[in-house]
Write an enzyme that holds these catalytic residues in place. Structure first.
Site, PDB file in Angstrom:
ATOM      1  N   ALA A  30       0.844  -1.196   0.000  1.00  0.00           N
ATOM      2  CA  ALA A  30       0.000   0.000   0.000  1.00  0.00           C
ATOM      3  C   ALA A  30       0.876   1.240   0.000  1.00  0.00           C
ATOM      4  CB  ALA A  30      -0.923  -0.012   1.215  1.00  0.00           C
ATOM      5  N   ASN A  31       0.272   2.413   0.121  1.00  0.00           N
ATOM      6  CA  ASN A  31       1.038   3.653   0.238  1.00  0.00           C
ATOM      7  C   ASN A  31       0.341   4.575   1.237  1.00  0.00           C
ATOM      8  OD1 ASN A  31      -0.850   5.523  -1.198  1.00  0.00           O
ATOM      9  ND2 ASN A  31      -0.462   4.095  -2.873  1.00  0.00           N
TER      10      ASN A  31
END
Ligand code: C5P
Length: 214
Positions: free
Chosen positions: A29-30
């Site tokens: 993810a970010n």
């Protein structure tokens, strides 16, 4: 609504991160919070637009008057965007993961040996896909989160992805996940640098500009 400047217009907004499964229990993810995209969706709805918000996994309430579609992965986001067309404008704010893990259907087990290697494959570029589509929205707006040569990189991105505008933000500071944003609006005719302001105010001003353009 506070105004009907965008009445009768359908505007598509993407927001948030995407989650790319590594296996059934893990993901890549970010740090995108979705705040800027949700604020833009809300501001457009307040100007009377019909807004479709395609959102990755975020912990935010849906802005009033906005139709929200929740997705997890970049591929799901691309499908949801394609299904929501046609649109008069699209504002692609999502921090879409550039890569996904090629094989993610079995849990990776520790076997006491070497650490696993993840084979990555490139995700579809949703903004570029819209830029090249026969159903390209009349006004196509991309975002560019950059840490250096912000305007230069974002200007190149505008042409490469066939966007009308790129909103470039400098994420070398506290922008990612924070409340404030400092942006440059890059159009065909030039670059405007806005003073640092909160994400709601960026959204209000951008929505007005979109209404001017439509
Ligand atoms: O290339 P980069 O990720 O910096 O481009 C950012 C812009 O492209 C944003 O508008 C983002 O929403 C969009 N994008 C996309 N699909 C991707 C990657 C980026 O729509 N796979």
């Amino acid at each position: 609504p506070a105004s009907d400047r965008l009445a009768g217009k359908h505007i598509l907004v993407t927001a948030g991160p995407t989650h790319e499964p590594i296996d059934p229990v893990r993901y890549l993810a970010n740090r995108s919070s979705g705040r800027q995209g949700f604020a833009i969706a809300g501001a457009l709805a307040r100007l009377g637009a019909r807004v479709t918000l395609v959102s990755g996994p975020v912990a935010l309430p849906t802005p009033p008057g906005v139709a929200r579609i929740d997705v997890e992965t970049a591929q799901e986001m691309a499908n949801a965007v394609a299904a929501a067309l046609p649109a008069d404008a699209a504002v692609m704010v999502a921090a879409v993961a550039d890569w996904r893990v090629e094989q993610a259907d079995h849990k990776i087990k520790k076997d006491g040996g070497a650490a696993p290697e993840l084979a990555l494959v490139e995700n579809p570029d949703i903004l570029a896909m819209l830029g090249a589509s026969p159903r390209r929205p009349h006004l196509l707006v991309g975002f560019a989160a950059e840490t250096d040569k912000v305007v230069e990189h974002a200007t190149a991105k505008r042409t490469r992805k066939n966007a009308d505008w790129i909103v470039a933000n400098d994420v070398s500071g506290d922008v990612m996940g924070g409340n404030a944003n400092s942006i440059h609006l890059i159009t065909k005719t030039g670059t405007e640098s806005w003073e640092r302001m909160d994400k709601q105010e960026v959204a209000r001003r951008l929505a007005e500009r979109i209404a001017d353009a439509l």
